[in-house]
Scaffold this motif. Structure first.
Motif, short mmCIF file in Angstrom:
data_model
loop_
_atom_site.label_atom_id
_atom_site.label_comp_id
_atom_site.label_asym_id
_atom_site.label_seq_id
_atom_site.Cartn_x
_atom_site.Cartn_y
_atom_site.Cartn_z
N GLU A 28 0.85 -1.19 0.00
CA GLU A 28 0.00 0.00 0.00
C GLU A 28 0.88 1.24 0.00
N GLU A 29 0.55 2.14 -0.89
CA GLU A 29 1.28 3.39 -0.98
C GLU A 29 0.28 4.50 -1.26
N GLY A 30 0.01 5.28 -0.25
CA GLY A 30 -0.99 6.33 -0.40
C GLY A 30 -2.35 5.74 -0.68
N ALA A 31 -2.95 6.17 -1.77
CA ALA A 31 -4.29 5.70 -2.13
C ALA A 31 -4.26 4.42 -2.97
N HIS A 32 -3.08 3.91 -3.27
CA HIS A 32 -2.94 2.73 -4.14
C HIS A 32 -2.68 1.48 -3.32
N THR A 33 -3.40 0.40 -3.65
CA THR A 33 -3.18 -0.90 -3.02
C THR A 33 -2.95 -1.93 -4.11
N ALA A 34 -1.92 -2.74 -3.92
CA ALA A 34 -1.62 -3.84 -4.84
C ALA A 34 -1.65 -5.14 -4.05
N ALA A 35 -2.15 -6.18 -4.68
CA ALA A 35 -2.14 -7.51 -4.08
C ALA A 35 -1.42 -8.46 -5.03
N ALA A 36 -0.60 -9.31 -4.47
CA ALA A 36 0.08 -10.35 -5.24
C ALA A 36 -0.36 -11.69 -4.67
N VAL A 37 -0.80 -12.60 -5.54
CA VAL A 37 -1.23 -13.92 -5.09
C VAL A 37 -0.33 -14.99 -5.71
N LEU A 38 -0.13 -16.04 -4.95
CA LEU A 38 0.69 -17.16 -5.38
C LEU A 38 -0.07 -18.44 -5.06
N LEU A 39 -0.21 -19.30 -6.07
CA LEU A 39 -0.85 -20.61 -5.90
C LEU A 39 0.19 -21.67 -6.23
N ARG A 40 0.44 -22.56 -5.28
CA ARG A 40 1.34 -23.69 -5.51
C ARG A 40 0.48 -24.92 -5.81
N LEU A 41 0.70 -25.50 -7.00
CA LEU A 41 -0.09 -26.65 -7.43
C LEU A 41 0.64 -27.95 -7.11
N PRO A 42 -0.12 -29.04 -7.00
CA PRO A 42 0.49 -30.34 -6.68
C PRO A 42 1.51 -30.80 -7.72
N ASP A 43 1.39 -30.32 -8.98
CA ASP A 43 2.35 -30.73 -10.01
C ASP A 43 3.66 -29.94 -9.95
N GLY A 44 3.78 -29.07 -8.94
CA GLY A 44 5.01 -28.30 -8.77
C GLY A 44 4.99 -26.92 -9.39
N ARG A 45 4.01 -26.67 -10.23
CA ARG A 45 3.92 -25.34 -10.86
C ARG A 45 3.42 -24.32 -9.86
N GLU A 46 3.83 -23.10 -10.09
CA GLU A 46 3.34 -21.98 -9.31
C GLU A 46 2.69 -20.99 -10.26
N LEU A 47 1.53 -20.53 -9.90
CA LEU A 47 0.85 -19.49 -10.67
C LEU A 47 0.84 -18.23 -9.82
N ALA B 207 -6.76 -9.82 -8.27
CA ALA B 207 -5.66 -10.76 -8.45
C ALA B 207 -6.18 -12.19 -8.57
N LEU B 208 -7.20 -12.54 -7.78
CA LEU B 208 -7.77 -13.88 -7.86
C LEU B 208 -8.47 -14.12 -9.19
N GLN B 209 -9.09 -13.07 -9.75
CA GLN B 209 -9.69 -13.21 -11.08
C GLN B 209 -8.61 -13.53 -12.11
N ALA B 210 -7.49 -12.84 -12.03
CA ALA B 210 -6.38 -13.10 -12.97
C ALA B 210 -5.82 -14.51 -12.75
N LEU B 211 -5.74 -14.92 -11.49
CA LEU B 211 -5.25 -16.26 -11.18
C LEU B 211 -6.21 -17.32 -11.71
N ALA B 212 -7.51 -17.09 -11.58
CA ALA B 212 -8.51 -18.02 -12.10
C ALA B 212 -8.36 -18.19 -13.61
N ARG B 213 -8.11 -17.11 -14.31
CA ARG B 213 -7.92 -17.17 -15.77
C ARG B 213 -6.72 -18.04 -16.10
N GLN B 214 -5.62 -17.86 -15.37
CA GLN B 214 -4.42 -18.68 -15.61
C GLN B 214 -4.70 -20.16 -15.34
N LEU B 215 -5.43 -20.44 -14.28
CA LEU B 215 -5.73 -21.82 -13.93
C LEU B 215 -6.62 -22.47 -14.98
N LEU B 216 -7.61 -21.72 -15.48
CA LEU B 216 -8.45 -22.24 -16.57
C LEU B 216 -7.63 -22.48 -17.83
#
Length: 89
Positions: free
Chosen positions: A16-35, A62-71
């Motif tokens: 968070e910086e002033g009025a801006h908020t960024a979120a970073a999400v990481l999903l670790r999959l059983p096959d070893g890949r990370e999204l 961020a979760l919407q973007a992650l969902a797209r990658q997973l699909l």
């Protein structure tokens, strides 16, 4: 039939910086890949400060973007099998 409990873990970090908020999400999959994905939001200057709301909006994006990658990953795996093509949204 045996039930096996499987779980995935998603990590979320905020910046968070002033009025801006960024979120970073990481999903670790059983096959070893990370999204990884990011989401951002900015608070209107007239709105009161509410860090939690900014975190929620940025995380949802961020979760919407992650969902797209997973699909996309799932569709690639289906298509690699070659029997029946998948139909991505």
């Amino acid at each position: 039939m045996t039930n096996t409990l499987v779980g995935w873990h998603i990590e979320v970090e905020f910046a968070e910086e002033g009025a801006h908020t960024a979120a970073a999400v990481l999903l670790r999959l059983p096959d070893g890949r990370e999204l990884r994905a990011r989401g951002d939001t900015s608070r209107h200057p007239a709105d009161p400060e509410q860090e939690r709301v900014g975190e929620e909006v940025a995380t949802a994006r961020a979760l919407q973007a992650l969902a797209r990658q997973l699909l996309d990953k799932a569709h690639e795996e289906i298509d690699d099998l070659g029997a029946v093509p998948s139909y991505p949204l």
